[in-house]
Design a protein around this motif. Structure first.
Motif, mmCIF file in Angstrom:
data_model
loop_
_atom_site.group_PDB
_atom_site.id
_atom_site.type_symbol
_atom_site.label_atom_id
_atom_site.label_comp_id
_atom_site.label_asym_id
_atom_site.label_seq_id
_atom_site.Cartn_x
_atom_site.Cartn_y
_atom_site.Cartn_z
ATOM 1 N N PHE A 1 52.362 45.919 55.845
ATOM 2 C CA PHE A 1 50.887 46.167 55.933
ATOM 3 C C PHE A 1 50.476 44.558 56.135
ATOM 4 C CE2 PHE A 1 46.804 45.728 56.659
ATOM 5 C CZ PHE A 1 45.975 47.082 57.473
ATOM 6 N N ARG A 2 50.739 43.833 55.565
ATOM 7 C CA ARG A 2 50.548 42.398 55.833
ATOM 8 C C ARG A 2 51.551 41.765 56.894
ATOM 9 N NH1 ARG A 2 48.564 37.238 53.450
ATOM 10 N NH2 ARG A 2 48.218 38.362 51.667
ATOM 11 N N ASP A 3 52.385 41.967 56.858
ATOM 12 C CA ASP A 3 53.136 41.257 58.002
ATOM 13 C C ASP A 3 52.461 42.022 59.384
ATOM 14 O OD1 ASP A 3 55.426 40.462 55.794
ATOM 15 O OD2 ASP A 3 56.433 41.717 56.302
ATOM 16 N N GLU A 4 52.422 43.113 59.696
ATOM 17 C CA GLU A 4 51.403 43.073 60.655
ATOM 18 C C GLU A 4 49.842 42.774 60.760
ATOM 19 O OE1 GLU A 4 53.049 45.334 63.339
ATOM 20 O OE2 GLU A 4 55.020 45.161 62.514
ATOM 21 N N TYR A 5 49.584 42.982 59.743
ATOM 22 C CA TYR A 5 48.139 42.833 59.871
ATOM 23 C C TYR A 5 47.828 41.643 59.040
ATOM 24 C CZ TYR A 5 48.561 47.132 62.615
ATOM 25 O OH TYR A 5 48.572 48.230 63.548
ATOM 26 N N PRO A 6 47.682 40.206 59.303
ATOM 27 C CA PRO A 6 47.888 39.662 58.104
ATOM 28 C C PRO A 6 45.537 38.801 58.352
ATOM 29 C CG PRO A 6 48.855 38.808 59.904
ATOM 30 C CD PRO A 6 49.036 39.849 60.418
ATOM 31 N N ASP A 7 45.299 39.769 59.801
ATOM 32 C CA ASP A 7 43.492 39.487 59.110
ATOM 33 C C ASP A 7 43.493 40.210 58.518
ATOM 34 O OD1 ASP A 7 44.461 37.429 60.964
ATOM 35 O OD2 ASP A 7 43.408 38.082 62.549
ATOM 36 N N ARG A 8 43.643 41.033 58.638
ATOM 37 C CA ARG A 8 43.281 42.483 57.688
ATOM 38 C C ARG A 8 44.227 42.432 56.152
ATOM 39 N NH1 ARG A 8 43.125 48.026 60.267
ATOM 40 N NH2 ARG A 8 44.107 46.825 61.933
ATOM 41 N N THR A 9 44.182 41.459 55.820
ATOM 42 C CA THR A 9 45.231 41.742 54.237
ATOM 43 C C THR A 9 44.588 40.438 53.346
ATOM 44 O OG1 THR A 9 47.224 42.721 55.141
ATOM 45 C CG2 THR A 9 47.066 42.026 52.947
ATOM 46 N N VAL A 10 43.965 40.623 52.564
ATOM 47 C CA VAL A 10 43.383 39.831 51.787
ATOM 48 C C VAL A 10 43.745 39.749 50.498
ATOM 49 C CG1 VAL A 10 41.337 38.667 50.288
ATOM 50 C CG2 VAL A 10 41.594 40.288 52.164
ATOM 51 N N SER A 11 44.620 38.356 50.518
ATOM 52 C CA SER A 11 45.285 38.198 48.597
ATOM 53 C C SER A 11 44.693 37.602 47.566
ATOM 54 C CB SER A 11 46.216 36.917 48.824
ATOM 55 O OG SER A 11 46.782 36.801 47.757
ATOM 56 N N LEU A 12 44.370 38.477 46.666
ATOM 57 C CA LEU A 12 43.569 37.988 45.861
ATOM 58 C C LEU A 12 43.820 37.346 44.598
ATOM 59 C CD1 LEU A 12 40.830 41.060 46.960
ATOM 60 C CD2 LEU A 12 40.059 38.239 46.802
ATOM 61 N N GLY A 13 45.255 37.017 44.283
ATOM 62 C CA GLY A 13 45.738 36.304 43.001
ATOM 63 C C GLY A 13 45.871 37.643 42.517
ATOM 64 N N ILE A 14 46.515 37.040 41.240
ATOM 65 C CA ILE A 14 46.992 37.847 39.675
ATOM 66 C C ILE A 14 45.737 37.864 38.970
ATOM 67 C CG2 ILE A 14 48.415 38.089 38.035
ATOM 68 C CD1 ILE A 14 50.577 36.331 38.756
ATOM 69 N N ALA A 15 44.727 38.227 39.553
ATOM 70 C CA ALA A 15 42.858 38.925 39.446
ATOM 71 C C ALA A 15 42.576 39.774 39.597
ATOM 72 C CB ALA A 15 42.444 37.667 40.198
ATOM 73 N N GLU A 16 43.398 41.372 39.257
ATOM 74 C CA GLU A 16 42.750 42.815 38.980
ATOM 75 C C GLU A 16 40.885 43.248 38.653
ATOM 76 O OE1 GLU A 16 44.697 41.988 36.972
ATOM 77 O OE2 GLU A 16 47.408 41.910 37.810
ATOM 78 N N GLN A 17 40.162 42.358 37.814
ATOM 79 C CA GLN A 17 39.369 43.156 37.905
ATOM 80 C C GLN A 17 38.351 42.260 38.787
ATOM 81 O OE1 GLN A 17 37.442 41.481 33.666
ATOM 82 N NE2 GLN A 17 39.701 41.022 33.186
ATOM 83 N N ASN A 18 39.025 41.014 39.285
ATOM 84 C CA ASN A 18 37.976 40.236 40.419
ATOM 85 C C ASN A 18 38.360 41.283 41.905
ATOM 86 O OD1 ASN A 18 36.777 38.704 42.361
ATOM 87 N ND2 ASN A 18 38.767 38.376 43.024
ATOM 88 N N MET A 19 39.726 41.564 42.401
ATOM 89 C CA MET A 19 40.037 42.796 43.505
ATOM 90 C C MET A 19 39.306 44.343 43.322
ATOM 91 S SD MET A 19 43.605 43.756 43.980
ATOM 92 C CE MET A 19 44.460 44.919 42.907
ATOM 93 N N MET A 20 39.243 44.214 41.937
ATOM 94 C CA MET A 20 37.930 46.032 42.328
ATOM 95 C C MET A 20 36.866 45.625 42.884
ATOM 96 S SD MET A 20 40.649 47.690 41.612
ATOM 97 C CE MET A 20 42.352 48.345 40.639
ATOM 98 N N LEU A 21 36.367 44.456 41.924
ATOM 99 C CA LEU A 21 35.107 44.243 42.823
ATOM 100 C C LEU A 21 34.876 43.996 44.122
ATOM 101 C CD1 LEU A 21 32.499 45.170 41.408
ATOM 102 C CD2 LEU A 21 34.352 46.098 39.967
ATOM 103 N N PHE A 22 35.549 42.788 44.509
ATOM 104 C CA PHE A 22 35.674 43.014 45.693
ATOM 105 C C PHE A 22 35.392 43.925 46.306
ATOM 106 C CE2 PHE A 22 38.190 41.265 49.855
ATOM 107 C CZ PHE A 22 37.949 40.044 49.689
ATOM 108 N N ALA A 23 36.813 44.531 46.281
ATOM 109 C CA ALA A 23 36.911 45.850 47.019
ATOM 110 C C ALA A 23 35.819 46.570 47.076
ATOM 111 C CB ALA A 23 38.208 46.549 46.449
ATOM 112 N N ALA A 24 35.333 46.900 45.896
ATOM 113 C CA ALA A 24 33.255 47.592 45.755
ATOM 114 C C ALA A 24 32.616 47.260 47.740
ATOM 115 C CB ALA A 24 33.240 47.703 44.814
ATOM 116 N N GLY A 25 32.617 45.380 47.146
ATOM 117 C CA GLY A 25 31.571 44.530 47.932
ATOM 118 C C GLY A 25 32.205 44.561 49.483
ATOM 119 N N MET A 26 33.073 45.235 49.170
ATOM 120 C CA MET A 26 33.680 45.518 50.917
ATOM 121 C C MET A 26 33.190 46.883 51.789
ATOM 122 S SD MET A 26 37.258 43.255 52.788
ATOM 123 C CE MET A 26 37.088 42.012 53.149
#
Lengths: 313, 275
Positions: free
Chosen positions: A43-68
């Motif tokens: 998906f990243r290869d095809e749609y880089p503008d809709r892929t977000v790298s959040l690094g090795i930080a899963e807790q942030n990723m989950m709430l980031f997802a909730a905000g989105m």
């Protein structure tokens, strides 16, 4: 970089499924440094503008997802199954409690993960996510079903957790097969016993059913790819028609598919159930096949459980 | 103000005073809640809501509204008092605080209260949520801005710094943080529990632009909020130096009123002081 996986690994199906739903502009893919392993990298290869790298930080990723999700997006966040557990409370409080449509994929679940050893082998993910209100919990058995079930995530209004597996297994489905989130798929029919399985154990269940048929024990085999909500209608029907169950999962016998079946059967029927799964212990490094033998997650384990269940009828 | 609008600082101060009255009244009625951190945060919130937050009180779900993420969700009385003063909640709503079925839940909850953008209660999560809102706005080419209020004790949570790192990396120019630096957490003063040190410097080290302000000087708050709103070079943090329990003498700098409601006599004194 992980070993190449093609063919029947459910993580590959997940990667293809993401591409199938990419037409919906609300879909956003979130990564925590494991896109090559979870297969969100396609998906990243095809749609880089809709892929977000959040690094090795899963807790942030989950709430980031909730905000989105609160802003109208449909975020799909993936990492290893075990690392989603690091953010369990974030999933519980930040995603599920407000009922936000965030879809989490935990790859490399189960003992089948193999040589990485026990730290990577999540054997409790299905159980813990099943306890969270509003969560749909899915565990496909091969790449074809994983692709189809991933595509159906867009139909869900609330959050979900999907476990995928790292390694290839025999395919249970053909392209175009019909399957639906929330409905168990009956892969084989027999009147003596029902084997309710999920993930990499579905193929093992089919093999066991063939062996048992030579003993004149005719088994129904169900791919119960949706652990929650459990397909109660199908279970009730099989309770009447088969009168005995075996659950088979690459997961702890506590709280997963076997646990879900046991909760319903024990409060609604007197139908016997025997469970095949991890017996409340951790794994270790080794080849998938060696570990599955060691843990009894094999054809022999299912056959023995089937004979015990039938003797309890 | 940057947009040329005149701000009546004394009116904002009066609004903050009315909010303080709400805060002590609703925690007294509930016999529980968190008055101390609500009273420390309220001037900052009034400055933001009163000058720049784009928010339609008749349509709190307006898609392109600015977001206010109350990450220190235990300070819910502050949030409810603002929504009350703006006419989104009525007197009965706020006086039902913490009772069964009330729209004013113990911790702020987006599913229960119109005008609340985040379901909080577990510290350390709001900045990540706000960052998600901020990047979603950018993907939509929307100019909505995202404000996140953090407690200083809350910055002990590691997730705050995961989000701080990601916000700079992803150039979240529409994200603003305000830290309620009241120096008291649940059990005691922060320098007894675990002092976090220079919070502003920590945000700077993650690439943020930072200013400090007296969190109870409305004129300074209006200026710094205006500055933050016009910054577009990256994420912005304001460290507001505040006093826990501000405005009620016996609550000020008193760790006991982090999570304790005033009794009848204390309410009487508090209302007298706030009159």
């Amino acid at each position: 970089m992980s070993a190449p996986s093609s063919g029947g690994a459910s993580r590959d199906g997940y990667g293809r499924g993401l591409l199938r739903i990419a037409h919906d502009p609300r879909v956003v893919v979130l990564e925590a440094d494991l896109g090559k392993s979870t297969k969100s990298c396609h998906f990243r290869d095809e749609y880089p503008d809709r892929t977000v790298s959040l690094g090795i930080a899963e807790q942030n990723m989950m709430l980031f997802a909730a905000g989105m999700a609160s802003s109208g997006k449909i975020p799909i966040a993936s990492t290893f199954a075990i690392f989603t557990e690091r953010a369990f409370e974030q999933v519980r409080n930040g995603i599920a409690r407000p009922g936000l449509p965030v879809h989490i994929c935990g790859s490399h679940g189960g003992i089948h993960t193999g040589t990485d050893g026990s730290s990577a082998q999540s054997i409790e993910d299905l159980a813990i996510y099943r306890t969270i209100p509003k969560m749909t919990v899915i565990h496909p058995c091969d790449d074809i079903s994983a692709e189809e079930l991933t595509a159906q995530l867009l139909d869900l209004n609330g959050p979900s957790y999907m476990r995928t597996a790292r390694n290839k297994v025999p395919r249970m489905y053909e392209d175009g097969s019909k399957l639906k989130i929330g409905s168990g798929s009956v892969l084989r029919e027999g009147g003596d016993l029902a084997i309710i399985s999920c993930g990499v154990m579905v193929g093992v269940a089919i093999s066991a059913a063939e062996t048992l048929s030579r003993e004149s024990i005719n088994c129904t085999v169900v791919d119960m790819h949706t652990i929650k909500p459990l397909d109660i209608e199908l279970i009730a029907k099989l309770s009447d028609s088969c009168g005995a169950f075996v659950s088979a999962e690459d997961h702890s016998v506590i709280g997963g598919l076997g646990g879900a079946l046991s909760e319903w059967l024990s409060t609604n029927t007197s139908t016997p159930l025997e469970m095949v799964g991890v017996r409340d212990n951790f794994g270790q490094s080794g080849a998938s096949s060696e570990l599955m033998e060691l843990m009894g997650l094999n054809e022999a384990g299912i056959c023995e459980a089937a004979r015990r269940a039938i003797s309890r009828k | 103000m940057g947009d040329g609008t005149e701000v009546d600082v004394s009116e904002l101060e009066q609004m903050a005073r009315r909010c303080r009255v709400d805060i002590v009244k609703m925690t007294h009625a509930a016999k529980s809640g968190h008055p101390g951190g609500s009273l420390s945060a309220i001037d900052c919130m009034v400055a933001i809501y009163g000058t720049c937050l784009r928010f339609d009180t008749s349509n709190p779900d307006w898609e392109d509204r600015d977001r206010f993420i109350m990450s220190k969700g235990h300070a819910s009385p502050a949030m409810y008092s603002i929504l009350h003063q703006m006419g989104v909640l009525d007197e009965d709503d706020i006086m039902g605080f913490r009772t069964l079925g009330s729209v004013c839940q113990g911790h702020v909850d987006m599913n229960w209260t119109k005008g609340v953008d985040f379901s909080a209660g577990s510290l350390g999560m709001g900045l990540s949520f706000g960052l998600g809102c901020a990047l979603a706005a950018k993907m939509d080419s929307s100019d909505r801005r995202i404000w996140v209020m953090l407690g200083d004790g809350e910055t002990q949570e590691g997730q705050i710094w995961e989000a701080a790192m990601a916000a700079n990396y992803h150039n979240a120019t529409n994200l603003r943080v305000i830290v309620d630096r009241n120096r008291i957490q649940n059990d005691d003063f922060m320098d007894v529990q675990m002092e976090i040190g220079d919070i502003g410097e920590k945000f700077r080290s993650f690439g943020w632009t930072v200013k400090e302000v007296d969190g109870h000087d409305m004129s300074s708050l209006v200026d710094v909020v205006d500055w933050a709103n016009s910054e577009d070079g990256g994420p912005v943090a304001i460290v507001a130096n505040t006093v826990k329990g501000n405005g009620v003498s016996f609550m000020e700098n008193n760790p006991s009123f982090h999570g304790m409601a005033p009794d009848d006599e204390e309410l009487r004194i508090a209302l007298e002081e706030l009159s």
